[in-house]
Every structure is written in C-alpha cells, then in structure tokens.
Design a protein around this motif. Sequence first.
Motif, PDB file in Angstrom:
ATOM      1  N   LEU A 298       0.791  -0.843   0.256  1.00 44.49           N
ATOM      2  CA  LEU A 298       0.125  -0.064  -0.175  1.00 44.49           C
ATOM      3  C   LEU A 298       0.666   1.211   0.035  1.00 44.49           C
ATOM      4  CD1 LEU A 298      -2.966   1.038   0.235  1.00 44.49           C
ATOM      5  CD2 LEU A 298      -2.509   1.051   2.681  1.00 44.49           C
ATOM      6  N   PRO A 299       1.346   1.660  -1.320  1.00 43.65           N
ATOM      7  CA  PRO A 299       2.422   2.618  -1.343  1.00 43.65           C
ATOM      8  C   PRO A 299       1.191   4.387  -0.565  1.00 43.65           C
ATOM      9  CG  PRO A 299       1.874   2.154  -3.410  1.00 43.65           C
ATOM     10  CD  PRO A 299       0.967   0.871  -2.775  1.00 43.65           C
TER      11      PRO A 299
ATOM     12  N   PHE B 205       1.356   7.097   4.531  1.00 47.71           N
ATOM     13  CA  PHE B 205       1.590   6.667   5.830  1.00 47.71           C
ATOM     14  C   PHE B 205       2.909   6.642   6.133  1.00 47.71           C
ATOM     15  CE2 PHE B 205       2.559   2.477   6.523  1.00 47.71           C
ATOM     16  CZ  PHE B 205       1.390   2.131   8.280  1.00 47.71           C
ATOM     17  N   GLN B 206       3.593   6.691   6.029  1.00 52.88           N
ATOM     18  CA  GLN B 206       5.246   7.063   6.164  1.00 52.88           C
ATOM     19  C   GLN B 206       5.697   8.007   7.014  1.00 52.88           C
ATOM     20  OE1 GLN B 206       7.918   5.730   3.700  1.00 52.88           O
ATOM     21  NE2 GLN B 206       6.348   4.332   1.719  1.00 52.88           N
ATOM     22  N   ASP B 207       5.212   8.960   6.866  1.00 55.07           N
ATOM     23  CA  ASP B 207       5.307   9.787   7.315  1.00 55.07           C
ATOM     24  C   ASP B 207       3.777  10.026   8.841  1.00 55.07           C
ATOM     25  OD1 ASP B 207       6.254  11.499   5.508  1.00 55.07           O
ATOM     26  OD2 ASP B 207       4.966  12.835   4.928  1.00 55.07           O
ATOM     27  N   PHE B 208       3.494   9.465   8.694  1.00 56.60           N
ATOM     28  CA  PHE B 208       2.452   9.151  10.088  1.00 56.60           C
ATOM     29  C   PHE B 208       3.088   8.103  10.614  1.00 56.60           C
ATOM     30  CE2 PHE B 208       0.031   6.665  12.663  1.00 56.60           C
ATOM     31  CZ  PHE B 208      -0.713   7.654  13.586  1.00 56.60           C
TER      32      PHE B 208
ATOM     33  N   GLN C 173      12.606   9.002   2.307  1.00 53.86           N
ATOM     34  CA  GLN C 173      11.578   8.759   3.247  1.00 53.86           C
ATOM     35  C   GLN C 173      11.150   7.130   4.053  1.00 53.86           C
ATOM     36  OE1 GLN C 173       7.836   8.882   1.714  1.00 53.86           O
ATOM     37  NE2 GLN C 173       7.429  10.182   3.701  1.00 53.86           N
ATOM     38  N   TYR C 174      11.609   6.410   3.002  1.00 52.10           N
ATOM     39  CA  TYR C 174      11.288   5.052   3.145  1.00 52.10           C
ATOM     40  C   TYR C 174      12.181   4.574   4.598  1.00 52.10           C
ATOM     41  CZ  TYR C 174      11.211  -0.842   2.850  1.00 52.10           C
ATOM     42  OH  TYR C 174      10.887  -1.265   3.718  1.00 52.10           O
TER      43      TYR C 174
ATOM     44  N   LEU D  75      -2.650  11.931  16.796  1.00 53.60           N
ATOM     45  CA  LEU D  75      -2.183  12.389  15.857  1.00 53.60           C
ATOM     46  C   LEU D  75      -2.550  11.776  14.937  1.00 53.60           C
ATOM     47  CD1 LEU D  75       2.345  10.744  15.727  1.00 53.60           C
ATOM     48  CD2 LEU D  75       1.141  13.292  15.552  1.00 53.60           C
ATOM     49  N   LEU D  76      -3.387  11.288  14.592  1.00 54.74           N
ATOM     50  CA  LEU D  76      -4.840  10.768  13.566  1.00 54.74           C
ATOM     51  C   LEU D  76      -5.462  11.821  14.075  1.00 54.74           C
ATOM     52  CD1 LEU D  76      -5.567   9.059  11.969  1.00 54.74           C
ATOM     53  CD2 LEU D  76      -7.097   7.566  13.384  1.00 54.74           C
ATOM     54  N   LEU D  77      -6.284  11.734  15.033  1.00 49.59           N
ATOM     55  CA  LEU D  77      -7.047  13.240  15.486  1.00 49.59           C
ATOM     56  C   LEU D  77      -6.098  14.651  15.030  1.00 49.59           C
ATOM     57  CD1 LEU D  77      -7.997  12.123  19.333  1.00 49.59           C
ATOM     58  CD2 LEU D  77      -9.757  12.179  17.221  1.00 49.59           C
TER      59      LEU D  77
END
Length: 334
Positions: free
Chosen positions: A40-41, A45-48, A173-174, A285-287
């Motif tokens: 799931l690229p 998501f990676q930043d999160f 980033q990865y 963080l999601l909020l």
Amino acid sequence: MTIERRPEPLMSVPTRSHTLRDIMIGCLVIAALAAIPFLLPSKAFQDFVIRCSSMALFATSLNLLVGYTGLSSFGHGLFYGLGTYSFALLMQKTGLPLPAAFVLTLLLTAATAVVVGAICIRLRLIYFAFVTLAMQMLAHSIVISWVGLTGGDQGLQGGIPRRVVAGIDLGNQYHLYIFSAVLLVIGLLLMRHIVSTSFGTSLRMIRDNEVRAAFLGIVVWRVKLTVFVLAAVFAAVGGIVMSLFVSGAYPELINWPISGDAIFAIVLGGVGSFLGPTVGASILLLLNDVVTRQTEYYGLALGIIILLFALGLRRGLLDFITQRLGGRPAGGIS
C-alpha cells in the motif's frame, strides 16, 4: 495531575522466554511495517509512522515517571526538545558522523537530566510538576534568545547533512521510516525490560507508598533520579527522530505545549498499560491530521474529545479494553 491507582502485586524479574517473546513480536512488527509500503504505497502513511514513532517514544518515556513512579512531570518536553536541538546542532556545526552525534546527544541529555533531576526529585506532587515545567520554559527562552546558535524563533533550518550510514540514506523517506520503526521497537523493548525488572518493582513501590519503600531499604532519591535520567534519554531518542523528519529543529519542539501532547497521549491511550502511550500517540496524531482538515479550532475539538474519553471511558482506551477483557483492574500497570 492525580491518577487513581490500586496497589498491584510485585512483579518478578522477566524470564528469558518472555524476553525472547517480546523480541520476536518486535521483529514481526518491523517486518510488517517494512512490507506495508510495497503493498500500500502511501507517503502520508510513512510520514505518520515516523511522527508516531517519535511521539510514542516521548509519551512512553513520560509514563515511566507518571505511571510507574508517580512523578507527574509537566516539563518532560525539555528533554524531547533538547534531543532535537542537540542532534541538529551537532550535525550542522561539527564534522561528526551521524552515529557519533546520536550517542553524544544522548550523553548531553543524560547529563542535563542529572542536574535537573537533582533539583526536582526532592520535591513532591504539584511542586515537582511545576518546577519541571519552569525548567522547560527556561530552556525555551534560551532557544528563542540565543539566535546566533539556535536560529531563534525561526529554528535550525540548515538541514541535517551526512545522513548516509552504512549504506542507509536517512534522507530517503522509506529508509527513515524503517529507521524510526526500528528505534521505536528497540526503545519500547528496553523500557518494557526496565519496568519488568526488580528496578521496575522499586518504581511501583515508590509510587504506591514512598515511606514504606524507604523503610524496606530502597534509596528513594537514587531510584527517582535514575528513572528521571532514563526517561530523559528515551525522550531524546524521540526528539532525534523528529529532528531527522523535519531536517532541523524548531522552538515548538521544546516549548511547554509539547509536554501537554505527551500527557494527552497517555490519557488517551491509558496510564495503566505499557502500550497505552503508544496507542494514545497514534490517536492524538490521527486526531490532529483529521481535525485540522475540518476546522481551525483544533484545540477546542481535541479538548472535547479528551473530555469524552474522561467522562465516557473514565480511563485510557487500552486500559478500558484491558479491563473489559478481564485483565488487570484499572490503575494497575501491565
């Protein structure tokens, strides 16, 4: 901040099988996170995950003080910000390689924590909380005032040079995503081991009854200072992750509201479960990501949500789930 707890039975030193189990679970988590971007690229998501790793290390380190030792620190963000600024400055101003800057940052943070802790640990309850807050406000003032070194209110914007370590480019980033996840898992494993040993039992004894702990032969000030320094070091690791993520350091990362974020994470996830702060950091963080897209009144919305948690669940999410599933009573540390 007062947290109601019930006395819990003393824990034994963890067995080798428990340690191996935790390590295996950690390796599986890292493997799963490493595979997700291929299935799931998503840059978001990676930043999160990077931001969550930073905040989870920070919040869990604070819970070593709040949940396990009964020390309510309102200024723990001092060490998170110190890790951020120290690492960024070492990378920008010196010729040190990244691993050396990483280790030196932790040593500088530990030395600072010894001095600050020696002042604070002899205070109790609200006095301890507000003196730690005052220390963080002092550090923030120094950062803002010392423009020539810290960049003042503009922060350190020179980037983080020399990011390649053993073929790993942390400017990618990865690679930073995997690096952050590995640091999170290692940090959680180490903190889990700390609270599961006899030293962790001493922390809980001090939390439940400091006078009785001293009567049983525990040198209370020494144990408090030790856990204060350990918590500071783990918070600094979270700060280093954030420094790599933002390519520098900014005053917001050492200002007093950042300590409030860690406290909110603990409240949301649960003070009574070891993984509670990590869950709480993810929720917070999601909020932040969702609410800020819908309204500019983020503080008001977050306050209402935390109020709903406090009045509805009356404990953090993981504490609530654990109790519902028949785990430890609310207030125990698992």
